[in-house]
Structure formats: C-alpha cells, structure tokens
Design an enzyme around this catalytic site. Structure first.
Site, PDB file in Angstrom:
ATOM      1  N   GLN A  37     107.536  38.016  -3.508  1.00  0.00           N
ATOM      2  CA  GLN A  37     108.305  38.468  -4.676  1.00  0.00           C
ATOM      3  C   GLN A  37     107.444  38.463  -5.930  1.00  0.00           C
ATOM      4  OE1 GLN A  37     109.314  36.517  -2.361  1.00  0.00           O
ATOM      5  NE2 GLN A  37     111.493  36.732  -1.900  1.00  0.00           N
ATOM      6  N   GLU A  38     106.652  37.381  -6.088  1.00  0.00           N
ATOM      7  CA  GLU A  38     105.786  37.311  -7.266  1.00  0.00           C
ATOM      8  C   GLU A  38     104.769  38.453  -7.242  1.00  0.00           C
ATOM      9  OE1 GLU A  38     104.893  32.836  -8.547  1.00  0.00           O
ATOM     10  OE2 GLU A  38     105.065  33.067  -6.373  1.00  0.00           O
ATOM     11  N   SER A  97      75.737  54.137  19.553  1.00  0.00           N
ATOM     12  CA  SER A  97      76.722  53.403  20.346  1.00  0.00           C
ATOM     13  C   SER A  97      75.986  52.353  21.154  1.00  0.00           C
ATOM     14  CB  SER A  97      77.505  54.353  21.228  1.00  0.00           C
ATOM     15  OG  SER A  97      76.611  55.014  22.075  1.00  0.00           O
ATOM     16  N   LEU A  98      76.720  51.590  21.910  1.00  0.00           N
ATOM     17  CA  LEU A  98      76.118  50.476  22.646  1.00  0.00           C
ATOM     18  C   LEU A  98      76.116  50.769  24.135  1.00  0.00           C
ATOM     19  CD1 LEU A  98      77.885  47.457  20.905  1.00  0.00           C
ATOM     20  CD2 LEU A  98      75.535  48.220  20.574  1.00  0.00           C
ATOM     21  N   GLU A 151      80.163  38.625  19.225  1.00  0.00           N
ATOM     22  CA  GLU A 151      81.353  38.988  18.443  1.00  0.00           C
ATOM     23  C   GLU A 151      82.379  39.650  19.355  1.00  0.00           C
ATOM     24  OE1 GLU A 151      79.877  41.912  15.755  1.00  0.00           O
ATOM     25  OE2 GLU A 151      78.561  40.514  14.695  1.00  0.00           O
ATOM     26  N   LYS A 165      84.558  42.624  20.653  1.00  0.00           N
ATOM     27  CA  LYS A 165      84.436  44.078  20.550  1.00  0.00           C
ATOM     28  C   LYS A 165      85.835  44.629  20.292  1.00  0.00           C
ATOM     29  CE  LYS A 165      82.309  48.018  22.880  1.00  0.00           C
ATOM     30  NZ  LYS A 165      83.320  49.006  22.555  1.00  0.00           N
ATOM     31  N   ASP A 201      88.772  47.115  19.782  1.00  0.00           N
ATOM     32  CA  ASP A 201      89.037  48.404  20.407  1.00  0.00           C
ATOM     33  C   ASP A 201      89.724  49.337  19.421  1.00  0.00           C
ATOM     34  OD1 ASP A 201      88.964  50.249  22.363  1.00  0.00           O
ATOM     35  OD2 ASP A 201      90.584  49.386  23.574  1.00  0.00           O
ATOM     36  N   ARG A 257      82.348  58.171  13.014  1.00  0.00           N
ATOM     37  CA  ARG A 257      81.032  58.323  13.607  1.00  0.00           C
ATOM     38  C   ARG A 257      80.686  59.788  13.865  1.00  0.00           C
ATOM     39  NH1 ARG A 257      79.528  54.704  18.370  1.00  0.00           N
ATOM     40  NH2 ARG A 257      81.187  55.772  19.459  1.00  0.00           N
ATOM     41  N   TYR A 294      81.514  44.704  10.903  1.00  0.00           N
ATOM     42  CA  TYR A 294      80.612  43.956  11.773  1.00  0.00           C
ATOM     43  C   TYR A 294      79.146  44.289  11.552  1.00  0.00           C
ATOM     44  CZ  TYR A 294      81.202  48.308  14.387  1.00  0.00           C
ATOM     45  OH  TYR A 294      81.273  49.629  14.738  1.00  0.00           O
ATOM     46  N   LYS A 345      74.470  40.590  19.966  1.00  0.00           N
ATOM     47  CA  LYS A 345      73.426  41.156  19.106  1.00  0.00           C
ATOM     48  C   LYS A 345      72.339  40.120  18.866  1.00  0.00           C
ATOM     49  CE  LYS A 345      76.918  43.693  16.530  1.00  0.00           C
ATOM     50  NZ  LYS A 345      77.746  43.767  15.328  1.00  0.00           N
ATOM     51  N   LYS A 393      81.848  44.262  28.794  1.00  0.00           N
ATOM     52  CA  LYS A 393      83.258  44.652  28.917  1.00  0.00           C
ATOM     53  C   LYS A 393      83.992  43.706  29.858  1.00  0.00           C
ATOM     54  CE  LYS A 393      83.384  48.963  27.126  1.00  0.00           C
ATOM     55  NZ  LYS A 393      84.503  49.832  27.156  1.00  0.00           N
ATOM     56  N   CYS A 417     113.456  70.316  41.509  1.00  0.00           N
ATOM     57  CA  CYS A 417     113.605  69.450  40.344  1.00  0.00           C
ATOM     58  C   CYS A 417     114.697  68.408  40.613  1.00  0.00           C
ATOM     59  CB  CYS A 417     113.970  70.289  39.126  1.00  0.00           C
ATOM     60  SG  CYS A 417     114.414  69.274  37.700  1.00  0.00           S
ATOM     61  N   CYS A 459     117.859  69.375  38.073  1.00  0.00           N
ATOM     62  CA  CYS A 459     118.647  70.612  38.161  1.00  0.00           C
ATOM     63  C   CYS A 459     118.565  71.269  39.534  1.00  0.00           C
ATOM     64  CB  CYS A 459     118.223  71.589  37.071  1.00  0.00           C
ATOM     65  SG  CYS A 459     116.584  72.279  37.345  1.00  0.00           S
ATOM     66  N   CYS A 473     109.038  71.905  37.026  1.00  0.00           N
ATOM     67  CA  CYS A 473     110.350  72.499  37.287  1.00  0.00           C
ATOM     68  C   CYS A 473     110.323  73.901  36.697  1.00  0.00           C
ATOM     69  CB  CYS A 473     111.430  71.643  36.620  1.00  0.00           C
ATOM     70  SG  CYS A 473     112.990  72.495  36.364  1.00  0.00           S
ATOM     71  N   CYS A 479     116.681  73.988  32.636  1.00  0.00           N
ATOM     72  CA  CYS A 479     116.869  72.642  33.184  1.00  0.00           C
ATOM     73  C   CYS A 479     117.268  71.708  32.040  1.00  0.00           C
ATOM     74  CB  CYS A 479     115.572  72.155  33.815  1.00  0.00           C
ATOM     75  SG  CYS A 479     115.581  70.399  34.221  1.00  0.00           S
TER      76      CYS A 479
HETATM   77  S1  IVH Z   1      77.925  46.914  16.743  1.00  0.00           S
HETATM   78  C1  IVH Z   1      74.368  50.229  17.148  1.00  0.00           C
HETATM   79  N1  IVH Z   1      79.929  45.260  16.817  1.00  0.00           N
HETATM   80  O1  IVH Z   1      81.884  49.489  19.812  1.00  0.00           O
HETATM   81  C2  IVH Z   1      75.830  50.078  17.392  1.00  0.00           C
HETATM   82  N2  IVH Z   1      80.302  47.485  17.525  1.00  0.00           N
HETATM   83  O2  IVH Z   1      80.269  50.795  21.984  1.00  0.00           O
HETATM   84  C3  IVH Z   1      76.356  48.914  16.620  1.00  0.00           C
HETATM   85  N3  IVH Z   1      82.612  47.944  18.179  1.00  0.00           N
HETATM   86  O3  IVH Z   1      80.432  52.113  17.997  1.00  0.00           O
HETATM   87  C4  IVH Z   1      77.745  48.610  17.002  1.00  0.00           C
HETATM   88  N4  IVH Z   1      83.391  45.944  17.785  1.00  0.00           N
HETATM   89  O4  IVH Z   1      82.816  51.334  17.393  1.00  0.00           O
HETATM   90  C5  IVH Z   1      79.517  46.519  17.053  1.00  0.00           C
HETATM   91  N5  IVH Z   1      81.613  43.684  16.789  1.00  0.00           N
HETATM   92  C6  IVH Z   1      81.207  44.927  17.022  1.00  0.00           C
HETATM   93  C7  IVH Z   1      82.087  45.924  17.486  1.00  0.00           C
HETATM   94  C8  IVH Z   1      81.589  47.201  17.739  1.00  0.00           C
HETATM   95  C9  IVH Z   1      83.687  47.165  18.180  1.00  0.00           C
HETATM   96  C10 IVH Z   1      82.587  49.358  18.605  1.00  0.00           C
HETATM   97  C11 IVH Z   1      81.906  50.278  17.632  1.00  0.00           C
HETATM   98  C12 IVH Z   1      80.724  50.804  18.348  1.00  0.00           C
HETATM   99  C13 IVH Z   1      81.145  50.692  19.762  1.00  0.00           C
HETATM  100  C14 IVH Z   1      79.930  50.609  20.655  1.00  0.00           C
END
Ligand code: IVH
Length: 668
Positions: free
Chosen positions: A38-39, A86-87, A117, A119, A121, A140, A228, A292, A316, A410, A413, A428, A433
């Site tokens: 509220q504040e 990407s990774l 860290e 990951k 989604d 990206r 990140y 990393k 993963k 179907c 119907c 169908c 229907c």
């Molecule tokens: S580091 C050089 N850290 O995963 C790439 N990526 O498969 C550096 N993602 O494109 C990415 N959590 O969209 C990094 N803690 C995290 C992440 C992360 C999610 C995603 C990100 C990246 C994709 C790679």
C-alpha cells in the site's frame, strides 16, 4: 510563486523516483521489502499525479513508465558488439569428467577454478546500460544480430530503467528472460478462460511474449530475468566470473540465486548433484547446470570454436519421470479437425503437480511406441505443463491390454476422416462437426483475435449445442431472445455479450483475418497481411504469387490462404460478416491517390505526427509500409533521432528522405 511550485514538484518527483527505484530493486531483485504494498502504491500514485499535472517532468525512465507503449511495426535488428554464442551440451557425468580433463589439459594444471550456475530455461538476452540508463536490449537472433526488444524489456520490473548511482554506469550484460512457474500456470488458466491456446511450457511463453509487437500485452505477462554474464565492462576491472556477480550486485541486477565454486572434478560433480536437488525449489524452470571457468584469463587461453566457448559447458538433467497406468485414450477434435489422442492416466505426482493426462501427439507415435490401453507407462515433464508418454513398460503386460486403433471416423460427429499427406494429423472431414465449430468460434472470439468478452468456452459450447450458431457470422445474428435460452446467464451478462459482439464489428481487420482461423495464419502474419494488402477484399483476391510478395509469408502459408478464400463455405461466411458491418479495410487507408504506388516505405525516428498516422497517409496514396529496411525498400522516412534503420538504409544505399520531401511527393 508558480516557478517555486514547479521546482518543489520537480524535487518531489525526483525523490519519489529514487525511493520507488530503491524499493522496486529490493522487491524484484532481492526479494525483500521495507515498505508495504500500500505504501509503495501510494508513492507511485503520488508520482503519477505529479507527472500528470506537470507533463514536462515525466521522464522515460520513470517507474511509472512500465505499462508498455503503442504497438510497433516490427523489430529492428541490433548487431551484437560481442557475438552471443551457445553452449555445448552434455548429458552424463562421464562427459563432464571429460570436459574437466580438457580444461586441465588446455591450461596445463591440475586445479581449474570453475563456477556452477543453474541453467535457466528461457530466452537469452543482451542488455546495454550507458551512463546509468537502459540503452537497449536484444535477443540472440543468429548470434551476430538479434531483435531490438527494448520496448518489451522495459516492462520487466527487474530490469532497472535507471541504475543506482553508486554502482557501475556503463556496461553490457547477458541474461535469460523467463516466465516464473507460478506466473506461467496463471497465464495458461487465463488463456483457457479466454479460449486461447495454452502455451506448451514457460520457455515458449517467454519467447512468444518477447516477440510481441504490442508492449502493452508484454507488460501484462509475468516475465522476469536473471543475468549471468558480461559482454562489455567498458573498461572496468572485472577479471573473473565471480567478479561479474559482484558487478551485477552493485548495479542492482538480479543474478542466479545459487552458485557453486569447484576446482576439482569431485567438487564439480558434487555441485551438479546438489543443484539438481535445489533447482526444484527455484521459482523458474531449469534444464541443467552451466559450468564456467572462473578466470577470464583462463577463458581466453582456452578460446572457442566457431559455435561455442571451450571454457563452458551445459550439463543437462534428465527430465523428471514417473510411472503410471494408461486408463483410456480420448480423442480431442481441434479447430482444423485434427484428431489428437490424449492419455487418461491413474493420477500420479510429478515435478510438483498431480498428473492425470498426457499428450500422445498423434497416432503414428502411438503405433511407433506400441502404446496400449492398460499399459504401465513412463511419463515425463520436460518443462512442459502437460507431460508426454515416453516409454511403455512392455515387460509388465499381462495380456489384458488393448491396442489403440486409428479412428476411421470422427468420435464426435461420426463423419469420415482424412490423413494429411505432409502432416501426420488425421482430420475429421466434416466442416460442420460440432467440436470443430466450437473450436473455430472459440478462436474467433479469443482475446488475441476479435476479443469478444463474455463468450468463453462454456457459452460457445452451449450456443453450438443449442444450434444457435454454427459459424462466426452467426454471432452477429444473435439477440436477447436467442441468448435467453442459455443456462445460468442473467440479463446483465446477456446484455454485455451483445454489446461485446456489436463492439467487435469495428475491430481492426487483421484481428478478423486471424480470427477466421486460416491454417498457418497467426496473429503476426495477419497483421503483415493487412499491412501489405490494406483490405480483406484485396487479400481474398490475391494470387499465390501476390501473397508471396508480402514479406512474412512463405509458400505453405500462401497456398493455405489462397485455398481458404476459394472455399465457397468461407466465401459465404465472409459475405455475411461484411453484411453484418465488420470492418474489412485498414482504417484510414481509403485511397486518396496513387502517387506512391509501387513504393515501399520504412518510417523511423521522431516525426511531427505519430508513425501510424504517417503510415496511413502513405498507404492512402498507394504506398506500402514495412517494418524493416531491405533491398526492397524505396524510401526511408527519417525523423530526428533515427537509429539503426537509418544506418542500414545508408549501408544499403536506400534513399533517405524527410517529411518535407514526402509532402513534395504528394504535391502538398
Ligand atoms: S552462459 C557463451 N549461463 O543457455 C554462452 N547461459 O545453451 C554463454 N543459459 O544461450 C552462456 N542459463 O540462453 C549461460 N547461467 C547461464 C545460463 C545460460 C541459461 C542459456 C543461454 C545460453 C544457453 C546456452
């Protein structure tokens, strides 16, 4: 006196902004608060009142400015100063051990300090701050260039519009936009009520939302972000990933809730196992761990392949699975007649909720996996809210299981079915229907289409069952007497329905095009089509070649549109919709002249009138308006502060003109 009043208002506005930014950060980044909701609201309202009274005090980075702005025509592209890579993925601890061995070998030592860290989604994003202000944010894209989604990012509360003055002021950070689990569930409930298609998982919902051209819609969706990484520290001394966390903290940016440090393979394995336990309690979906190398010097030594760095890897996790019994298979009939098998299961607890249904996708899949009613099945949730059947435990069969046969008619119907040639769906064939009709009308009235409120699934279902409607055009013939036959609907809600139906007649024609439910035509294509053709009549008359000239339309979509408008049943419905008074032509584009015929325009920068008005002006003289500069662009109309579109025009040698030149061309 007035000047003093103004000065006091200005000072108070500044003070309120500072306070609101501070409390916002506590709440959205650090998940705690020092004042009540509220504040907080009281302060926000006070600031809104000051800004309303003194519009000159309103700043773009004011905490009141998170509601989104007018829709844009398309996203401009931003070239990433540092590519977004990407990774590589790994799926087993063994592969992770091999990764660590590669680090040791590459760096020539035993101990390699790493961070682990979650990951997240969601969707990768890069965000640039300059002099303490949010400069831009982009997706990206292809890694080199992405969409400028700044307007949408501005609506995310944990993205500061202005940074705290104590911390760093200029830098570019990388992060992941996501939709929290709870917000996702609520959004899908709302979509159910609105008769809109559910999002399959939070990641899809996030991606779909970020692509929205109308940031007011984005502002209503529960997006959030974690950062990140660092792409550009602008000279600041940041030698390690750990130092990035410190930078993020000082800048008031949200970072990963949990991280581990590990310098041996044992610690690494321990960290990923712990994270697997902890991630269930995180507010967002995670599909793995990111490992990393901590030191940036080490990262440079290790280098990268063309696609991904050698100093990081994604591990993963196996999606969560559960075993249960397949009790029955129901068949759902979709808008286009597609028959989708749905598994009914003995309820089982999986990833935080009780599951009693699973998708089986299509009959081909049932046959391929040899799924039978009575089988013990393994179901899996991989970010999806509705899980899928992944494996059948054939060894547990006792002979009482029954095979699932492809429907030859179907289930609703009784009409014949047809197997798609290029797609696996069985459909169908009965246009009338009742289930198809219901889905089609639900789609027509949905919020993203004609937005007719009060006509949810329940009401549409009853209207069809009572044979009061069988197509969208019938909606406009409804009256009080007919609606009185609905169960549990008072005069007030009937009035509201009729009002909503009447009001929908003036909806923009792209909503109608989308609402018609033409196969493969989503809201985005519908907008592009109307921008290109200007009216539904022009669209209906278009040949496949004409359709392909519209930028966002490919071959399959063009054919589908062409066929739809040549189906007599659709032509009839369209005629009745026209007679009912729905708008078929883009507003304000009645032809004034054809002076601009054959030209394509891109509008950029600040001009003397709103862009949409200028766009309509151009269209009314026969010109086309597009959202992005390409070889096909004839003119770029540039106002003040024109950005990347102007750069691109210069690069491509496209003619750049100002408003005076446009007026000249029009002979004004
Ligand atoms: S580091 C050089 N850290 O995963 C790439 N990526 O498969 C550096 N993602 O494109 C990415 N959590 O969209 C990094 N803690 C995290 C992440 C992360 C999610 C995603 C990100 C990246 C994709 C790679």
């Amino acid at each position: 006196m007035r000047a003093m009043e103004f000065a006091a208002a200005a000072e108070r506005a500044n003070e309120l902004r500072r306070e609101l930014n501070y409390h916002n950060r506590l709440y959205y980044v650090e998940a705690r608060s020092e004042i009540s909701d509220q504040e907080f609201d009281a302060k926000l309202r006070e600031l809104q009142a000051i800004e309303a009274e003194h519009p000159s005090l309103l700043t773009a980075d004011s905490p009141t400015q998170r509601v989104g702005g007018a829709p844009i025509e398309g996203f401009t592209q931003i070239r990433h100063a540092v590519p977004m890579m990407s990774l590589d993925n790994t799926y087993s601890e063994q592969e992770l051990v091999a990764f660590f061995a590669r680090l040791q070998k590459g760096l020539g030592r035993e101990k390699v300090r790493c961070v682990v860290e979650p990951k997240v989604d969601g969707v990768a994003i890069t965000v640039r701050y300059e002099n303490g202000a949010l400069k831009h944010g982009a997706t990206r894209g292809d890694g080199q260039m992405g969409d400028d989604v700044t307007v949408n990012l501005r609506t995310i509360k944990s993205v500061p519009l202005r940074l705290p003055t104590e911390g760093p002021q200029t830098f570019e950070v990388r992060g992941e936009v996501f939709m929290p689990k709870a917000g996702f569930a609520k959004l899908n409930e709302e979509r159910d009520e609105a008769g809109e298609a559910r999002f399959a998982n939070p990641r899809n919902a996030t991606a779909g939302t970020l692509k929205q051209l109308d940031s007011r819609i984005v502002a209503k969706r529960p997006l959030d972000i974690v950062f990140y990484g660092l792409a550009d520290a602008a000279g600041a001394d940041v030698p390690t990933q750990s130092a990035v966390y410190e930078l993020l903290a000082r800048a008031g940016l949200r970072k990963a809730d949990i991280v581990w440090h590990a310098d041996s393979v044992e610690d690494l394995l321990k960290a990923i196992r712990e994270l697997d336990e902890r991630r269930k309690t995180l507010p967002y979906e995670t599909d793995g761990a990111v490992i990393k190398v901590d030191s940036f010097a080490d990262q440079r030594d290790l280098g990268a392949t063309s696609k991904s760095p050698r100093w990081a890897i994604a591990y993963k996790y196996q999606p969560e699975q559960a075993e249960t019994k397949l009790l029955a298979v129901d068949i759902q009939v979709g808008r286009t007649g597609a028959l989708t098998p749905v598994a009914r299961l003995t309820p089982v607890f999986l990833s935080g909720s009780t599951v009693s249904n699973a998708t089986l996708h299509n009959f081909e899949e049932i046959e391929r996996k040899d799924i039978r009613v009575g089988d013990t099945v393994v179901i899996e949730k991989a970010g999806e809210i509705i899980p899928a059947v992944v494996v059948v435990k054939k060894e547990l069969r006792n002979g009482s299981e029954t095979t699932i046969v492809r429907p030859t008619c179907c289930p609703v119907c009784g009409s014949g079915v047809r197997q798609d040639e290029e797609q696996v769906a069985i459909r169908c064939t009965n246009f009338e229907c009742p289930e198809q009709v219901k889905r089609r009308i639900e789609h027509f009235v949905a919020r993203g289409a004609m937005d007719i409120r009060g006509l949810g699934e329940q009401v549409v279902g009853q209207l069809v069952d009572l044979k009061l409607i069988k197509d969208p055009a019938d909606l406009y013939d409804l009256n009080e007497l007919l609606l009185a036959r609905l169960e549990r609907q008072g005069t007030k809600s009937i009035d509201n329905m009729l009002k909503a139906i009447a009001e929908s007649k003036s909806q923009a024609p792209w909503r109608l095009v989308f609402g018609l439910g033409i196969l493969h035509v989503g809201a985005f294509s519908a907008r592009s089509l109307m921008d290109h053709f200007g009216s539904i009549d022009a669209l209906a008359a278009a040949s496949v070649e004409d359709l392909l000239r519209c930028e966002d339309i490919g071959g399959i979509v063009a054919t589908s549109i062409h066929d739809w408008f040549r189906d007599e049943r659709n032509v009839l419905i369209l005629d009745r919709l026209r007679t009912a008074g729905l708008s078929f032509a883009q507003a304000g584009v009645e032809a004034a002249s054809d002076k601009l015929a054959g030209t394509t325009w891109v509008i950029t920068g600040t001009l003397s009138m709103p862009r949409e008005e200028i766009a309509d002006l151009i269209r009314s003289h026969g010109g086309k308006v597009s959202g992005s500069v390409s070889g096909k662009t004839s003119y770029v109309l540039a106002g003040t502060d024109a950005g990347s579109k102007l750069d691109k025009a210069t690069k491509l040698g496209v003619k750049v003109v100002d408003e005076a030149t446009l007026a000249e061309l029009l002979g004004e």
